[in-house]
Design a protein around this motif. Structure first.
Motif, PDB file in Angstrom:
ATOM      1  N   SER A  83       0.920  -0.778   0.090  1.00 21.72           N
ATOM      2  CA  SER A  83      -0.117  -0.307  -0.155  1.00 21.72           C
ATOM      3  C   SER A  83       0.872   1.723  -0.321  1.00 21.72           C
ATOM      4  CB  SER A  83      -1.021  -0.356   1.536  1.00 21.72           C
ATOM      5  OG  SER A  83      -0.382  -0.173   2.396  1.00 21.72           O
TER       6      SER A  83
ATOM      7  N   ASP B 191       1.064  -2.472   7.048  1.00 24.23           N
ATOM      8  CA  ASP B 191       1.938  -3.086   7.384  1.00 24.23           C
ATOM      9  C   ASP B 191       2.489  -2.234   5.941  1.00 24.23           C
ATOM     10  OD1 ASP B 191       2.180  -5.004   4.803  1.00 24.23           O
ATOM     11  OD2 ASP B 191       1.577  -6.366   6.800  1.00 24.23           O
TER      12      ASP B 191
ATOM     13  N   ASP C  78       5.821  -3.223   3.031  1.00 22.81           N
ATOM     14  CA  ASP C  78       5.825  -4.399   2.356  1.00 22.81           C
ATOM     15  C   ASP C  78       7.352  -3.956   1.317  1.00 22.81           C
ATOM     16  OD1 ASP C  78       3.851  -6.425   2.879  1.00 22.81           O
ATOM     17  OD2 ASP C  78       2.963  -3.813   2.218  1.00 22.81           O
TER      18      ASP C  78
HETATM   19 CA    CA Z   1       1.605  -3.960   3.795  1.00 25.20          CA
END
Ligand code: CA
Ligand code: DGT
Ligand code: CA
Ligand code: ZN
Length: 598
Positions: free
Chosen positions: A192, A202, A204
């Motif tokens: 995101s 979260d 990444d």
């Molecule tokens: Ca994420």
């Protein structure tokens, strides 16, 4: 391969539907059917979505009838359920958020909505504080106090992080990890954050390293790590200060394209892309594209070649929402998105004359250093006492100074003000004072809990003022801290169009206001958008990238954004009477299109 939609997702969907039906007062029979389905699915040890994709008959499962089975199929195939969306539309927008507050069951939420007109957690909190909540049937003082405590606790551990904080954390961790890993070649954000979502669940990260085995342990060993959740060959997950989870994966340089694409998502985009690939006899995963007939997996070093193998142009991450972007890509209709380099000015900032941190000239010098052609200095108006707003006399003095600086920076300096829209829609300066200014921002800073009609009329009245150039941060939201005001966005944007008023995309990362969907509607209606930092500090002038991301998520090109035009064109628009601005802007957009096609 992992399945896109988990059983938990489906359980949540049906529980929410049951709760929404209960709030609406639907039949007990229907409500129970959804609850029973949710309970059943919650107990399954295998993936319902996979079974659905494989064409198994879901009706064989006890508790799942025809209607439920069809909704599961629809959810798995399209990523949403029309009946659910329709229910959500019929109820106040934040009803689900109210249900998530412990102590607020469907019955209580219904009473709070119907009897107290509560539509958000912020309003619930207010009602708990001023005693109205306690007066609801079956509530009482004690329960109301508990609910208040739950709201505060929930806020403390809100699980999504505003974009700006996530981006800062990402930058800090990236720097630390490069220091800790001599073999690290590249570290690319996915998920995101790469799509520039407003809030991030979260982080990444995908690493390429000459010494892959050192990377995970190095992340786990960073001083900012609070907790290590997973430490394996393929993935390391940690929680860093201030409480953000990071998922780190190790990629291969010759296969980075597939991995980046897969973990950038969105999940909905990937689901649709996978369908599209399947129809070509190809299957996708994080390592590459497999030709189903031969079982040969091809690798791709970058996303361009990955999308290219599917016969598609590269799709910007901001567009990967699983909506219309695949159709547009297939038809060669992807927009030419605005970039931060397209911006030629910043039209909202404060000096130490009101609540900014820097003197006029330091602010202006910092803007000039950005390479802009124009800027507007926009200190607050008198009504905003907390921000040391300017009286008409101080404003006149500031204008004189600014006019004197005009030739010094090779940049047009507009004399502006961010003028309060008072509770009744009147401007905080009289018309003769507004008439002295080149650029007038009208903003709401108080009486934010007005009902929808009052708030809409209030902003409409400001737009009808012939001196008002632009509405600033229309919704006044602060991500994770303050809910948006209630207004009829369609009515506002129609009025903006009719009155020749521009709308701001406030790029302050805690605001992002207008938000993407509202900015998209403005674009459709031919309302000029302006991307501004609202800087109170010279450091914030670089926040434009966040506003550009909102515009990109709204499918905007430079032609839709007023401060992407050369000074002559922008000033031509500004000097035209408001009644002529809509036609003028249409001509500018058409001219820019013709120009870019040539
Ligand atoms: Ca994420
Ligand atoms: P977030 O973290 O909630 O803000 O949102 P994302 O989009 O970053 O989601 P996240 O971190 O769970 O996963 C990152 C991306 O990886 C996601 O956008 C798509 C991909 N992905 C993860 N798990 C799955 C899966 O089970 N199926 C598919 N198709 N894609 C997945
Ligand atoms: Ca993740
Ligand atoms: Zn403001």
């Amino acid at each position: 391969m992992t399945t896109p939609i988990s059983n938990d997702d489906i359980v949540t969907l049906f529980n929410n539907m049951a709760a929404m039906l209960e709030i609406k007062g639907d039949t007990v029979f229907k409500i129970r059917a959804y609850q029973r389905a949710a309970n059943t699915i919650d107990q399954l040890s295998w993936s319902l979505a996979t079974a659905a994709v494989n064409g198994e008959d879901l009706k064989k499962i006890p508790g799942i009838g025809k209607a439920i089975s069809e909704k599961v199929q629809e959810y798995v195939a399209t990523g949403h359920v029309v009946a659910y969306d329709r229910l959500a539309e019929e109820l106040p927008p934040n009803v689900l958020e109210l249900l998530e507050v412990p102590g607020m069951g469907p019955k209580t939420v219904k009473a709070a909505v119907d009897e107290l007109g509560i539509g958000s957690v912020a309003e619930l909190e207010q009602a708990a504080l001023d005693g109205r909540l306690a007066q609801l049937p079956r509530m009482g003082k004690r329960s109301a106090e508990n609910i208040l405590r739950h709201i505060h606790a929930q806020r403390m551990r809100s699980d999504r992080t505003p974009l700006g904080i996530a981006a800062e954390t990402c930058a800090a961790v990236t720097e630390q990890l490069f220091d800790a890993c001599p073999g690290l070649v590249s570290l690319t954000p996915a998920g995101s954050l790469r799509r520039w979502e407003e809030t991030i669940g979260d982080l990444d990260l995908i690493a390429i390293s000459e010494n892959p085995a050192e990377t995970g342990p190095a992340l786990a060993g960073l001083a900012s790590v609070r907790e290590t959740l997973v430490q394996g060959d393929a993935k390391t997950s940690v929680v860093v200060d201030p409480g953000i989870q990071i998922d780190l994966r190790i990629g291969e340089p010759d296969a980075l394209g597939a991995m980046l694409q897969y973990f950038t998502g969105s999940q909905q985009h990937n689901i649709r892309l996978r369908d599209y690939a399947n129809r070509q006899g190809l299957s996708l995963n994080e390592y590459g594209i497999t030709v189903v007939d031969t079982a040969v997996t091809e690798k791709f070093p970058d996303e361009e070649s990955f999308y290219g193998r599917l016969g598609l142009p590269w799709i910007a991450p901001e567009l990967r929402r699983g909506a219309d972007e695949l159709d547009a890509a297939r038809n060669g209709e992807l927009p030419n998105l605005i970039t931060v380099d397209d911006l030629r000015g910043d039209l909202h900032m404060h000096s130490d004359w009101s609540d900014g941190k820097f003197p006029l000239e330091e602010m202006i010098a910092a803007v000039a250093a950005m390479g802009y052609e124009y800027m507007a200095l926009t200190d607050h108006s008198q009504g905003l006492g907390v921000a040391n707003g300017l009286t008409p006399d101080r404003l006149a003095a500031q204008i004189e100074i600014l006019r004197g600086l005009q030739d010094r920076y090779g940049m047009v300096i507009l004399c502006g003000s961010e003028v309060d829209i008072r509770a009744d829609g009147a401007m905080d300066f009289p018309d003769d004072v507004l008439g002295m200014l080149d650029w007038v921002i009208a903003s709401v800073h108080n009486a934010m809990s007005q009902d929808r009609e009052t708030m809409t009329n209030r902003i409409v009245r400001a737009m009808e003022n012939p001196h008002v150039s632009m509405i600033g941060h229309a919704s006044t939201r602060l991500l994770g801290r303050r809910d948006p005001v209630d207004f009829d966005i369609e009515a506002l944007l129609q009025t903006a169009r009719a009155t020749g008023t521009a709308m701001e995309i406030n790029a302050a990362p805690e605001r992002l206001d207008l938000k993407d969907t509202h900015a998209a509607r403005a674009r459709e209606l031919g309302v000029p958008l302006v991307i501004n930092t609202d800087s109170h500090h010279t450091d914030s002038l670089s926040n434009q990238r966040y506003g550009v991301a909102v515009a990109r998520r709204a499918w905007c090109g430079p032609q839709h954004v007023l401060n992407a035009y050369p000074a002559s064109e922008f000033l031509g628009w500004l000097r035209a009477p408001k009644a002529e601005r809509a036609a003028r802007f249409d001509a500018m957009v058409a001219g820019a299109r013709a120009g870019s096609a040539a």
